[in-house]
Design a protein around this motif. Structure first.
Motif: not given
Length: 274
Positions: A17, A20-21, A24-25, A29, A254-255
């Motif tokens: 990830g 990104i946070r 948000d990886s 998810k 990205n996210e």
């Protein structure tokens, strides 16, 4: 998370990830989709097939995962070729080149709360992965920056001739066989998923080691009794509109890109995670 069966996830900076946070990886998810399982994201920037094999060899018994998912990316086999972890001998058998860091590992494992932190702290996983790189003598500068230097979203391996490509495919096959052996020894089911972020074509198959291996994967993995799938067909929108899904001037998902990968992987994993 206590008491839930563990899924150990291995991959490179895409899976980690990068930039990104944590939440948000695509691993995070997937954790949301499968709340009955505890996902441990042990991915690290610059890792490849050799690193996944060594990680499972070193840590599978400590982590005791029920399942291991390897997200294969576009330069994994090229990185294995450049790694100092394994090579093939003249008979095509895999040879470990660097001994695992046993003494410090045993010391750290004695600390109270270490295993809990390992399973719940993304930072601790990163710090440990930095140490593993240094101990193994591989790509420490890549790990420090989070990812190897690469073209915006593609493999960085130089073009290889036919003999080199065949060696790369044999090396990757033996590495996955070794990974499977150690996964079986600690009671873990191994699942390999090709990310398919870059669709392969004849030019890549005939020049890039990972693409060459992926072109053979549907034959190789069944022979190793390894569960394998490929996200390439499910990421066609990403392939057509890549700029929407990548970090500008970087190329990592990205996210939105991470969500696309998670959405593509979910139906495949529903068949394997119950």
């Amino acid at each position: 998370m206590v008491g839930k069966p563990i899924i150990l996830v291995l991959g490179d900076s895409f899976t980690f990830g990068w930039m990104i946070r944590d939440e948000d990886s695509y691993v995070a998810k997937l954790q949301d989709v499968f709340p009955g399982w505890h996902f441990i994201n042990a991915a690290a920037g610059g890792w490849g097939t050799a690193d996944y094999a060594r990680y499972v060899e070193n840590y599978c018994n400590d982590i005791n995962p029920q399942k291991i998912i390897v997200f294969q990316n576009s330069d994994d086999v090229g990185r294995a070729m450049r790694s100092s972890l394994y090579k093939l001998d003249s008979q095509g058998k895999i040879i470990p080149l660097v001994k695992p860091p046993v003494r410090l590992k045993r010391l750290v494992n004695t600390f109270s709360g270490y295993q809990w932190l390992l399973e719940n702290s993304h930072l601790l996983q990163l710090v440990r992965n930095v140490y593993v790189f240094k101990a193994h003598g591989t790509r420490t500068s890549s790990m420090a920056s989070g990812a190897e230097k690469r073209t915006p979203d593609g493999p960085i391996s130089r073009s290889m001739d036919t003999a080199e490509l065949e060696y790369a495919a044999k090396l990757a096959t033996q590495l996955f066989a070794r990974l499977k052996e150690y996964a079986d020894s600690c009671g873990s089911e191994l699942i390999v998923i090709n990310l398919g972020w870059i669709p392969i074509n004849d030019k890549l198959v005939n020049s890039e080691p990972t693409a060459h291996f992926v072109s053979k994967a549907r034959r190789i993995f069944p022979s190793l009794n390894i569960d394998y799938d490929d996200l390439t067909p499910y990421l066609s929108l990403v392939h057509r509109e890549k700029d929407r899904y990548i970090i500008p001037d970087d190329g990592h998902p990205n996210e939105l890109g991470a969500m696309a990968i998670a959405d593509a992987a979910t139906p495949l994993l529903r068949q394997r995670i119950r």
